[in-house]
Write an enzyme that holds these catalytic residues in place. Sequence first.
Site, short mmCIF file in Angstrom:
data_model
loop_
_atom_site.label_atom_id
_atom_site.label_comp_id
_atom_site.label_asym_id
_atom_site.label_seq_id
_atom_site.Cartn_x
_atom_site.Cartn_y
_atom_site.Cartn_z
N SER A 108 0.73 -1.20 -0.20
CA SER A 108 0.12 0.00 0.03
C SER A 108 1.01 1.21 0.08
O SER A 108 2.10 1.15 -0.22
CB SER A 108 -1.02 0.09 1.02
N SER A 110 1.11 3.95 2.09
CA SER A 110 1.11 4.75 3.32
C SER A 110 2.57 5.17 3.67
O SER A 110 2.46 6.40 4.43
CB SER A 110 0.62 4.02 4.45
N LYS A 165 6.36 1.65 9.32
CA LYS A 165 6.28 2.85 9.57
C LYS A 165 7.48 3.53 10.06
O LYS A 165 8.67 2.95 10.00
CB LYS A 165 5.22 3.02 10.55
N SER A 266 -2.39 7.13 6.03
CA SER A 266 -1.78 6.37 6.72
C SER A 266 -2.43 5.98 7.96
O SER A 266 -2.67 6.94 8.77
CB SER A 266 -0.26 6.85 6.89
#
Length: 301
Positions: A108, A110, A165, A266
Amino acid sequence: MKFAFLLGNFALILFVLTVGTGIVWCLDKFVFSRQRRAAADQALADFDARVAKLTADGVKMEQGKRAEIEANLLRQPTWIEYSGSFFPVIAMVFFLRSFLFEPFKIPSGSMMPTLLIGDLILVNKFTYGIRLPVINKKVIDLNQPQRGDVMVFKYPLDPTVDYIKRVVGIPGDKVEYKNKRLSINGKPLQYEQLPDFLDEISYSKQFTENLTGVSHRILNDETRPAFVNDPLNFPYRQNCSYDSEGFTCVVPEGHYFMMGDNRDNSADGRIWGFVPDQNIVGKAFFVWMNFGDVKRIGSFH
């Protein structure tokens, strides 16, 4: 961000395969092969006795029969042959991905623009300490995550899922995100605007963000609000306060605060809270392939 995850726990599957093939390999090496050797020696002794008797009677035996008998009796059963040949390969893969480097695929957006959909990345498993596979328990402490690191971790709400992240807050930090700008311990970060970033059909505002010495790019969507919509009731929720401009959180000991570089697209610590140390998988550091764009290969920050 979710990674493709084989049957929910690939590490456990690999561990079981390693142990299973290893047991077969050891049994064959130290038990079954000796049994086959003993059986072959007995059969050869009987054969030699028959040959000696027949030779004495003037009968000639076919040449090569002895070697054929030995080869047949020493041959491994098919299930042992395959298990034994797979064991070294499986064991090497298990060791590499458990203690050194593990590959992941980015599914994805994010972490755009740092990481794009389809990037195949490598994660350093020993930077933050040596952990036992499957249970992820740290046994040797090395370095600690630093602000700006791109880190893979077990999603706090579902540890069978891996997320990626950026570390923006370490234990004890006061993290503020107001009007889409970060401040750490009361000190606003430095931002520099870059040309807009095109994501397939839409543009996002692009900036460089200096996260206490680590400069990297982030994206902002001007159409999205600054406030956090529906944060969950996560552990240490009392350490955070939310308002129309954003949020403020104090990171508890043994935890880290994570955010995606694609800030308005996100699902990260703003919603589900802090990442405990025991959930850390490793530090992402290299794109080793993107089949849609081979120019993506290389290190990143």
